[in-house]
Design a protein around this motif. Structure first.
Motif, PDB file in Angstrom:
ATOM      1  N   ALA A 166       0.832  -1.201   0.000  1.00 27.57           N
ATOM      2  CA  ALA A 166       0.000   0.000   0.000  1.00 27.57           C
ATOM      3  C   ALA A 166       0.868   1.253   0.000  1.00 27.57           C
ATOM      4  CB  ALA A 166      -0.929  -0.014   1.213  1.00 27.57           C
ATOM      5  N   LEU A 167       1.965   1.239   0.753  1.00 29.15           N
ATOM      6  CA  LEU A 167       2.881   2.377   0.755  1.00 29.15           C
ATOM      7  C   LEU A 167       3.484   2.597  -0.633  1.00 29.15           C
ATOM      8  CD1 LEU A 167       4.717   1.785   4.153  1.00 29.15           C
ATOM      9  CD2 LEU A 167       3.333   3.798   3.567  1.00 29.15           C
ATOM     10  N   ALA A 168       3.787   1.508  -1.317  1.00 31.99           N
ATOM     11  CA  ALA A 168       4.375   1.613  -2.660  1.00 31.99           C
ATOM     12  C   ALA A 168       3.399   2.224  -3.661  1.00 31.99           C
ATOM     13  CB  ALA A 168       4.833   0.242  -3.136  1.00 31.99           C
ATOM     14  N   ARG A 169       2.109   2.111  -3.399  1.00 34.60           N
ATOM     15  CA  ARG A 169       1.122   2.747  -4.275  1.00 34.60           C
ATOM     16  C   ARG A 169       1.122   4.266  -4.082  1.00 34.60           C
ATOM     17  NH1 ARG A 169      -3.027  -0.740  -5.846  1.00 34.60           N
ATOM     18  NH2 ARG A 169      -3.746   1.027  -7.117  1.00 34.60           N
ATOM     19  N   LEU A 170       1.582   4.705  -2.913  1.00 32.28           N
ATOM     20  CA  LEU A 170       1.626   6.144  -2.631  1.00 32.28           C
ATOM     21  C   LEU A 170       2.957   6.754  -3.050  1.00 32.28           C
ATOM     22  CD1 LEU A 170       0.046   6.240   0.952  1.00 32.28           C
ATOM     23  CD2 LEU A 170      -1.093   6.460  -1.259  1.00 32.28           C
ATOM     24  N   GLU A 171       4.033   6.035  -2.763  1.00 27.85           N
ATOM     25  CA  GLU A 171       5.375   6.484  -3.130  1.00 27.85           C
ATOM     26  C   GLU A 171       6.092   5.304  -3.777  1.00 27.85           C
ATOM     27  OE1 GLU A 171       7.548   8.201   0.078  1.00 27.85           O
ATOM     28  OE2 GLU A 171       6.135   9.851   0.352  1.00 27.85           O
ATOM     29  N   PRO A 172       6.327   5.351  -5.078  1.00 28.54           N
ATOM     30  CA  PRO A 172       6.951   4.214  -5.770  1.00 28.54           C
ATOM     31  C   PRO A 172       8.298   3.846  -5.158  1.00 28.54           C
ATOM     32  CG  PRO A 172       6.077   5.795  -7.340  1.00 28.54           C
ATOM     33  CD  PRO A 172       5.982   6.442  -5.994  1.00 28.54           C
ATOM     34  N   ASP A 207       6.179  14.920   2.740  1.00 24.55           N
ATOM     35  CA  ASP A 207       5.581  15.374   3.994  1.00 24.55           C
ATOM     36  C   ASP A 207       4.062  15.220   3.881  1.00 24.55           C
ATOM     37  OD1 ASP A 207       7.883  16.163   5.437  1.00 24.55           O
ATOM     38  OD2 ASP A 207       8.013  17.980   4.219  1.00 24.55           O
ATOM     39  N   TRP A 208       3.568  14.128   4.450  1.00 27.37           N
ATOM     40  CA  TRP A 208       2.141  13.851   4.412  1.00 27.37           C
ATOM     41  C   TRP A 208       1.484  14.374   5.694  1.00 27.37           C
ATOM     42  CZ3 TRP A 208      -0.335  10.991   0.492  1.00 27.37           C
ATOM     43  CH2 TRP A 208       0.500  10.363  -0.422  1.00 27.37           C
ATOM     44  N   SER A 209       0.256  14.833   5.578  1.00 31.60           N
ATOM     45  CA  SER A 209      -0.516  15.032   6.803  1.00 31.60           C
ATOM     46  C   SER A 209      -0.961  13.649   7.269  1.00 31.60           C
ATOM     47  CB  SER A 209      -1.734  15.919   6.553  1.00 31.60           C
ATOM     48  OG  SER A 209      -2.788  15.186   5.955  1.00 31.60           O
ATOM     49  N   PRO A 210      -0.895  13.347   8.566  1.00 32.25           N
ATOM     50  CA  PRO A 210      -1.290  12.021   9.029  1.00 32.25           C
ATOM     51  C   PRO A 210      -2.706  11.638   8.596  1.00 32.25           C
ATOM     52  CG  PRO A 210      -0.080  13.146  10.747  1.00 32.25           C
ATOM     53  CD  PRO A 210      -0.312  14.155   9.649  1.00 32.25           C
ATOM     54  N   PHE A 211      -3.606  12.610   8.567  1.00 35.18           N
ATOM     55  CA  PHE A 211      -4.987  12.319   8.191  1.00 35.18           C
ATOM     56  C   PHE A 211      -5.063  11.868   6.734  1.00 35.18           C
ATOM     57  CE2 PHE A 211      -9.194  13.856   6.637  1.00 35.18           C
ATOM     58  CZ  PHE A 211      -9.989  13.045   7.431  1.00 35.18           C
ATOM     59  N   LEU A 267      -3.695   5.175   2.664  1.00 34.74           N
ATOM     60  CA  LEU A 267      -3.264   3.799   2.911  1.00 34.74           C
ATOM     61  C   LEU A 267      -4.455   2.861   3.022  1.00 34.74           C
ATOM     62  CD1 LEU A 267      -0.304   4.184   5.435  1.00 34.74           C
ATOM     63  CD2 LEU A 267      -0.195   3.329   3.087  1.00 34.74           C
ATOM     64  N   ASN A 268      -5.480   3.280   3.737  1.00 34.65           N
ATOM     65  CA  ASN A 268      -6.647   2.417   3.883  1.00 34.65           C
ATOM     66  C   ASN A 268      -7.330   2.161   2.541  1.00 34.65           C
ATOM     67  OD1 ASN A 268      -6.515   1.803   6.618  1.00 34.65           O
ATOM     68  ND2 ASN A 268      -7.572   3.676   7.216  1.00 34.65           N
ATOM     69  N   HIS A 269      -7.297   3.142   1.664  1.00 34.72           N
ATOM     70  CA  HIS A 269      -7.861   2.932   0.321  1.00 34.72           C
ATOM     71  C   HIS A 269      -7.094   1.837  -0.415  1.00 34.72           C
ATOM     72  CE1 HIS A 269      -9.571   3.796  -3.618  1.00 34.72           C
ATOM     73  NE2 HIS A 269      -8.331   3.844  -4.095  1.00 34.72           N
ATOM     74  N   HIS A 270      -5.770   1.870  -0.333  1.00 29.33           N
ATOM     75  CA  HIS A 270      -4.956   0.912  -1.080  1.00 29.33           C
ATOM     76  C   HIS A 270      -4.839  -0.439  -0.378  1.00 29.33           C
ATOM     77  CE1 HIS A 270      -3.933   3.667  -4.238  1.00 29.33           C
ATOM     78  NE2 HIS A 270      -3.446   4.558  -3.384  1.00 29.33           N
ATOM     79  N   PRO A 281      -8.888  -5.066  -0.659  1.00 32.59           N
ATOM     80  CA  PRO A 281      -9.879  -5.589   0.292  1.00 32.59           C
ATOM     81  C   PRO A 281      -9.257  -6.403   1.429  1.00 32.59           C
ATOM     82  CG  PRO A 281      -9.727  -7.078  -1.542  1.00 32.59           C
ATOM     83  CD  PRO A 281      -8.711  -5.981  -1.804  1.00 32.59           C
ATOM     84  N   ALA A 282      -7.959  -6.314   1.639  1.00 37.17           N
ATOM     85  CA  ALA A 282      -7.319  -7.078   2.720  1.00 37.17           C
ATOM     86  C   ALA A 282      -7.905  -6.659   4.072  1.00 37.17           C
ATOM     87  CB  ALA A 282      -5.811  -6.830   2.712  1.00 37.17           C
ATOM     88  N   PRO A 283      -8.060  -7.583   5.014  1.00 38.24           N
ATOM     89  CA  PRO A 283      -8.615  -7.256   6.321  1.00 38.24           C
ATOM     90  C   PRO A 283      -7.567  -6.590   7.222  1.00 38.24           C
ATOM     91  CG  PRO A 283      -8.093  -9.586   6.254  1.00 38.24           C
ATOM     92  CD  PRO A 283      -7.798  -9.040   4.884  1.00 38.24           C
ATOM     93  N   VAL A 284      -7.072  -5.449   6.739  1.00 36.21           N
ATOM     94  CA  VAL A 284      -6.062  -4.660   7.448  1.00 36.21           C
ATOM     95  C   VAL A 284      -6.514  -3.206   7.401  1.00 36.21           C
ATOM     96  CG1 VAL A 284      -3.631  -4.001   7.597  1.00 36.21           C
ATOM     97  CG2 VAL A 284      -4.253  -6.231   6.640  1.00 36.21           C
ATOM     98  N   ALA A 285      -6.414  -2.510   8.539  1.00 35.21           N
ATOM     99  CA  ALA A 285      -6.785  -1.095   8.574  1.00 35.21           C
ATOM    100  C   ALA A 285      -5.774  -0.316   9.397  1.00 35.21           C
ATOM    101  CB  ALA A 285      -8.186  -0.913   9.151  1.00 35.21           C
ATOM    102  N   ILE A 286      -5.425   0.868   8.924  1.00 34.47           N
ATOM    103  CA  ILE A 286      -4.637   1.809   9.701  1.00 34.47           C
ATOM    104  C   ILE A 286      -5.636   2.636  10.510  1.00 34.47           C
ATOM    105  CG2 ILE A 286      -2.900   3.625   9.644  1.00 34.47           C
ATOM    106  CD1 ILE A 286      -1.987   0.967   8.403  1.00 34.47           C
ATOM    107  N   VAL A 287      -5.608   2.501  11.823  1.00 36.17           N
ATOM    108  CA  VAL A 287      -6.608   3.185  12.650  1.00 36.17           C
ATOM    109  C   VAL A 287      -6.085   4.497  13.213  1.00 36.17           C
ATOM    110  CG1 VAL A 287      -7.834   1.073  13.203  1.00 36.17           C
ATOM    111  CG2 VAL A 287      -5.989   1.827  14.696  1.00 36.17           C
ATOM    112  N   ALA A 288      -4.766   4.718  13.141  1.00 39.81           N
ATOM    113  CA  ALA A 288      -4.191   5.991  13.571  1.00 39.81           C
ATOM    114  C   ALA A 288      -2.843   6.160  12.896  1.00 39.81           C
ATOM    115  CB  ALA A 288      -4.037   6.050  15.095  1.00 39.81           C
ATOM    116  N   ALA A 289      -2.473   7.414  12.640  1.00 39.78           N
ATOM    117  CA  ALA A 289      -1.178   7.729  12.047  1.00 39.78           C
ATOM    118  C   ALA A 289      -0.646   8.987  12.712  1.00 39.78           C
ATOM    119  CB  ALA A 289      -1.305   7.925  10.544  1.00 39.78           C
TER     120      ALA A 289
END
Length: 262
Positions: free
Chosen positions: A34-40, A69-73, A79-82, A85-93
Protein backbone atom coordinates in the motif's frame (compact mmCIF):
# COMPACT_ATOMS: atom_id res chain seq x y z
CA UNK A 1 12.84 11.76 5.36
CA UNK A 2 9.87 12.14 7.73
CA UNK A 3 9.02 9.14 9.88
CA UNK A 4 5.43 8.09 10.52
CA UNK A 5 3.98 5.75 13.14
CA UNK A 6 0.88 3.69 12.39
CA UNK A 7 -1.53 1.84 14.63
CA UNK A 8 -2.72 -1.20 12.71
CA UNK A 9 -5.71 -3.50 13.11
CA UNK A 10 -5.97 -6.79 11.25
CA UNK A 11 -7.64 -10.16 11.06
CA UNK A 12 -4.74 -12.62 11.03
CA UNK A 13 -6.55 -15.56 9.44
CA UNK A 14 -5.64 -14.93 5.77
CA UNK A 15 -2.01 -14.16 6.57
CA UNK A 16 1.13 -16.17 7.25
CA UNK A 17 1.91 -13.86 10.14
CA UNK A 18 3.17 -10.28 10.26
CA UNK A 19 6.67 -10.67 8.84
CA UNK A 20 7.19 -10.45 5.10
CA UNK A 21 7.77 -13.84 3.43
CA UNK A 22 8.43 -14.68 -0.18
CA UNK A 23 5.33 -15.90 -2.04
CA UNK A 24 3.15 -15.86 1.10
CA UNK A 25 0.56 -13.26 2.17
CA UNK A 26 1.65 -11.31 5.25
CA UNK A 27 0.44 -8.18 7.01
CA UNK A 28 3.80 -6.45 6.55
CA UNK A 29 3.67 -7.25 2.85
CA UNK A 30 0.17 -5.78 2.54
CA UNK A 31 1.12 -2.51 4.27
CA UNK A 32 4.35 -2.16 2.29
CA UNK A 33 2.47 -2.74 -0.96
CA UNK A 34 0.00 0.00 0.00
CA UNK A 35 2.88 2.38 0.76
CA UNK A 36 4.38 1.61 -2.66
CA UNK A 37 1.12 2.75 -4.27
CA UNK A 38 1.63 6.14 -2.63
CA UNK A 39 5.38 6.48 -3.13
CA UNK A 40 6.95 4.21 -5.77
CA UNK A 41 9.87 2.06 -4.75
CA UNK A 42 10.51 -0.58 -2.10
CA UNK A 43 9.43 0.14 1.47
CA UNK A 44 10.52 -1.58 4.65
CA UNK A 45 8.49 -1.04 7.80
CA UNK A 46 9.36 -2.03 11.36
CA UNK A 47 6.76 -3.32 13.80
CA UNK A 48 6.49 -3.51 17.56
CA UNK A 49 6.05 -7.28 17.38
CA UNK A 50 5.86 -10.11 14.86
CA UNK A 51 2.54 -11.87 15.28
CA UNK A 52 2.26 -15.49 14.12
CA UNK A 53 0.03 -16.85 11.38
CA UNK A 54 -3.60 -16.53 12.38
CA UNK A 55 -2.99 -14.08 15.25
CA UNK A 56 -4.96 -10.83 15.17
CA UNK A 57 -4.16 -7.28 16.21
CA UNK A 58 -6.15 -4.30 17.38
CA UNK A 59 -3.15 -2.23 18.39
CA UNK A 60 -0.10 -3.32 16.40
CA UNK A 61 2.29 -0.41 15.84
CA UNK A 62 4.77 0.05 13.00
CA UNK A 63 6.73 2.90 11.44
CA UNK A 64 7.90 3.88 7.98
CA UNK A 65 10.13 6.58 6.49
CA UNK A 66 8.59 8.40 3.53
CA UNK A 67 9.87 10.93 1.04
CA UNK A 68 6.90 13.29 1.13
CA UNK A 69 5.58 15.37 3.99
CA UNK A 70 2.14 13.85 4.41
CA UNK A 71 -0.52 15.03 6.80
CA UNK A 72 -1.29 12.02 9.03
CA UNK A 73 -4.99 12.32 8.19
CA UNK A 74 -4.36 12.20 4.43
CA UNK A 75 -1.82 9.39 4.79
CA UNK A 76 -4.18 7.25 6.86
CA UNK A 77 -7.02 7.57 4.36
CA UNK A 78 -4.77 6.92 1.37
CA UNK A 79 -3.26 3.80 2.91
CA UNK A 80 -6.65 2.42 3.88
CA UNK A 81 -7.86 2.93 0.32
CA UNK A 82 -4.96 0.91 -1.08
CA UNK A 83 -5.21 -1.80 1.59
CA UNK A 84 -8.66 -2.86 0.38
CA UNK A 85 -9.88 -5.59 0.29
CA UNK A 86 -7.32 -7.08 2.72
CA UNK A 87 -8.61 -7.26 6.32
CA UNK A 88 -6.06 -4.66 7.45
CA UNK A 89 -6.79 -1.10 8.57
CA UNK A 90 -4.64 1.81 9.70
CA UNK A 91 -6.61 3.18 12.65
CA UNK A 92 -4.19 5.99 13.57
CA UNK A 93 -1.18 7.73 12.05
CA UNK A 94 1.28 10.23 13.51
CA UNK A 95 4.48 12.03 12.62
CA UNK A 96 7.26 10.93 14.99
CA UNK A 97 10.92 11.94 15.56
CA UNK A 98 13.48 10.36 13.21
CA UNK A 99 14.99 8.28 16.04
CA UNK A 100 11.63 6.89 17.20
CA UNK A 101 11.31 3.14 16.62
CA UNK A 102 8.12 1.05 16.78
CA UNK A 103 9.97 -1.89 18.36
CA UNK A 104 12.87 -0.44 20.32
CA UNK A 105 11.00 2.56 21.74
CA UNK A 106 8.22 0.35 23.13
CA UNK A 107 8.10 -0.28 26.88
CA UNK A 108 5.23 -2.78 27.02
CA UNK A 109 3.01 -5.04 24.94
CA UNK A 110 -0.49 -6.16 25.89
CA UNK A 111 -2.17 -9.29 24.57
CA UNK A 112 -5.71 -10.60 24.95
CA UNK A 113 -6.64 -14.24 24.48
CA UNK A 114 -10.36 -15.05 24.19
CA UNK A 115 -11.65 -18.51 25.10
CA UNK A 116 -15.33 -19.21 24.39
CA UNK A 117 -16.54 -21.60 27.07
CA UNK A 118 -19.71 -23.15 25.62
CA UNK A 119 -20.68 -26.44 23.99
CA UNK A 120 -21.95 -25.04 20.70
CA UNK A 121 -19.30 -24.13 18.14
CA UNK A 122 -18.96 -20.42 17.37
CA UNK A 123 -20.52 -19.01 14.25
CA UNK A 124 -20.39 -15.20 14.37
CA UNK A 125 -17.23 -15.32 16.50
CA UNK A 126 -15.62 -18.08 14.45
CA UNK A 127 -11.93 -17.38 13.95
CA UNK A 128 -11.82 -14.91 16.84
CA UNK A 129 -12.09 -17.23 19.84
CA UNK A 130 -10.94 -20.66 20.97
CA UNK A 131 -14.01 -22.73 21.76
CA UNK A 132 -13.64 -25.08 24.74
CA UNK A 133 -16.87 -26.98 25.55
CA UNK A 134 -15.91 -28.40 28.97
CA UNK A 135 -16.41 -26.50 32.26
CA UNK A 136 -13.26 -24.75 33.47
CA UNK A 137 -12.26 -23.96 37.06
CA UNK A 138 -11.42 -20.25 37.00
CA UNK A 139 -9.98 -20.17 40.53
CA UNK A 140 -7.59 -23.02 39.77
CA UNK A 141 -6.46 -21.30 36.57
CA UNK A 142 -5.81 -18.06 38.45
CA UNK A 143 -3.80 -19.95 41.05
CA UNK A 144 -1.73 -21.60 38.33
CA UNK A 145 -1.24 -18.25 36.57
CA UNK A 146 0.18 -16.78 39.78
CA UNK A 147 3.28 -18.95 39.40
CA UNK A 148 4.11 -17.27 36.09
CA UNK A 149 3.94 -13.59 37.07
CA UNK A 150 7.32 -11.96 37.63
CA UNK A 151 10.76 -12.58 36.19
CA UNK A 152 11.47 -16.17 35.20
CA UNK A 153 13.29 -18.38 32.76
CA UNK A 154 10.40 -19.14 30.37
CA UNK A 155 12.17 -21.84 28.36
CA UNK A 156 9.21 -24.18 28.93
CA UNK A 157 6.81 -21.66 27.44
CA UNK A 158 8.66 -20.63 24.30
CA UNK A 159 8.83 -22.16 20.85
CA UNK A 160 11.80 -24.32 20.00
CA UNK A 161 12.49 -21.96 17.08
CA UNK A 162 12.36 -18.80 19.22
CA UNK A 163 15.20 -16.46 18.24
CA UNK A 164 15.34 -14.44 21.46
CA UNK A 165 18.82 -14.29 22.97
CA UNK A 166 17.56 -15.17 26.45
CA UNK A 167 14.51 -17.03 27.82
CA UNK A 168 14.45 -14.70 30.84
CA UNK A 169 11.41 -12.43 30.72
CA UNK A 170 9.34 -10.45 33.19
CA UNK A 171 5.60 -11.07 32.96
CA UNK A 172 4.11 -7.99 34.59
CA UNK A 173 0.48 -9.13 34.63
CA UNK A 174 -1.59 -12.21 33.83
CA UNK A 175 -5.27 -11.68 34.61
CA UNK A 176 -8.05 -14.13 33.82
CA UNK A 177 -11.67 -12.95 33.90
CA UNK A 178 -14.98 -14.50 33.03
CA UNK A 179 -16.96 -12.16 30.79
CA UNK A 180 -20.21 -12.40 28.90
CA UNK A 181 -19.11 -12.15 25.29
CA UNK A 182 -21.37 -11.61 22.29
CA UNK A 183 -21.66 -15.38 21.80
CA UNK A 184 -21.81 -16.48 25.43
CA UNK A 185 -19.45 -16.96 28.38
CA UNK A 186 -15.81 -16.29 27.66
CA UNK A 187 -12.57 -16.38 29.60
CA UNK A 188 -10.32 -13.45 28.83
CA UNK A 189 -6.61 -13.86 29.45
CA UNK A 190 -4.88 -10.46 29.62
CA UNK A 191 -1.09 -10.51 29.59
CA UNK A 192 1.28 -7.55 29.88
CA UNK A 193 5.07 -7.46 29.57
CA UNK A 194 7.82 -5.40 28.02
CA UNK A 195 8.36 -8.19 25.50
CA UNK A 196 7.33 -11.79 24.90
CA UNK A 197 9.00 -14.92 23.59
CA UNK A 198 7.81 -16.71 20.47
CA UNK A 199 4.62 -18.67 21.32
CA UNK A 200 4.84 -17.63 24.99
CA UNK A 201 1.27 -16.38 25.32
CA UNK A 202 -0.35 -19.32 23.52
CA UNK A 203 1.79 -21.79 25.49
CA UNK A 204 0.68 -20.22 28.76
CA UNK A 205 -3.00 -20.18 27.80
CA UNK A 206 -2.95 -23.78 26.59
CA UNK A 207 -1.29 -24.90 29.83
CA UNK A 208 -3.75 -23.00 32.00
CA UNK A 209 -6.67 -24.54 30.11
CA UNK A 210 -5.39 -27.92 31.28
CA UNK A 211 -5.49 -26.62 34.85
CA UNK A 212 -9.06 -25.39 34.39
CA UNK A 213 -10.09 -28.75 32.97
CA UNK A 214 -8.61 -30.59 35.97
CA UNK A 215 -5.92 -32.41 33.98
CA UNK A 216 -3.21 -30.36 35.74
CA UNK A 217 -3.04 -28.94 39.24
CA UNK A 218 -2.05 -25.30 39.77
CA UNK A 219 1.27 -26.50 41.24
CA UNK A 220 1.94 -28.42 38.02
CA UNK A 221 2.36 -25.03 36.32
CA UNK A 222 5.18 -24.15 38.70
CA UNK A 223 6.76 -27.56 38.13
CA UNK A 224 6.62 -27.03 34.37
CA UNK A 225 8.13 -23.56 34.66
CA UNK A 226 10.97 -24.81 36.86
CA UNK A 227 11.70 -27.67 34.46
CA UNK A 228 12.99 -25.13 31.89
CA UNK A 229 12.17 -27.68 29.20
CA UNK A 230 9.84 -27.26 26.23
CA UNK A 231 8.40 -30.81 26.51
CA UNK A 232 7.15 -29.92 30.02
CA UNK A 233 4.73 -27.36 28.53
CA UNK A 234 1.04 -28.10 28.09
CA UNK A 235 -0.66 -27.91 24.67
CA UNK A 236 -0.26 -24.68 22.73
CA UNK A 237 -3.54 -22.80 22.34
CA UNK A 238 -4.61 -22.10 18.73
CA UNK A 239 -3.64 -18.73 17.23
CA UNK A 240 -7.08 -17.39 16.35
CA UNK A 241 -8.06 -16.52 19.94
CA UNK A 242 -5.08 -14.20 20.35
CA UNK A 243 -4.84 -10.48 19.64
CA UNK A 244 -2.11 -7.91 20.17
CA UNK A 245 -4.25 -5.18 21.69
CA UNK A 246 -1.81 -2.43 22.66
CA UNK A 247 1.80 -1.31 22.60
CA UNK A 248 2.99 1.20 25.18
CA UNK A 249 5.55 3.99 24.74
CA UNK A 250 6.98 6.59 27.16
CA UNK A 251 5.23 9.22 25.06
CA UNK A 252 2.20 7.93 23.19
CA UNK A 253 2.65 9.00 19.55
CA UNK A 254 -1.11 8.81 19.03
CA UNK A 255 -2.11 10.77 22.15
CA UNK A 256 -3.30 13.77 20.14
CA UNK A 257 -4.42 11.75 17.15
CA UNK A 258 -7.37 13.04 15.19
CA UNK A 259 -6.96 10.87 12.09
CA UNK A 260 -9.92 8.71 13.01
CA UNK A 261 -12.39 11.57 12.91
CA UNK A 262 -15.42 11.26 10.66
Amino acid sequence: MPRYAFKVEYDGRPFSGWQRQADLPTVQGAVEAALARLEPGPHTIAAAGRTDAGVHARGQVCHADLARDWSPFTLLNALNHHLKPAPVAIVAAALVPPDWHARFSAVERRYLYRLLNRRARPTLEDGQVWQVPRPLDLDAMREGAGHLVGRHDFTTFRSSICQAKSPDKTLDALDIDRVEGPGGPELWFRLRARSFLHNQVRSIVGTLERVGAGAWTPDDVRTALEARSRPACGPVAPPYGLSLVAVGYPDDPFAEDDTGRA
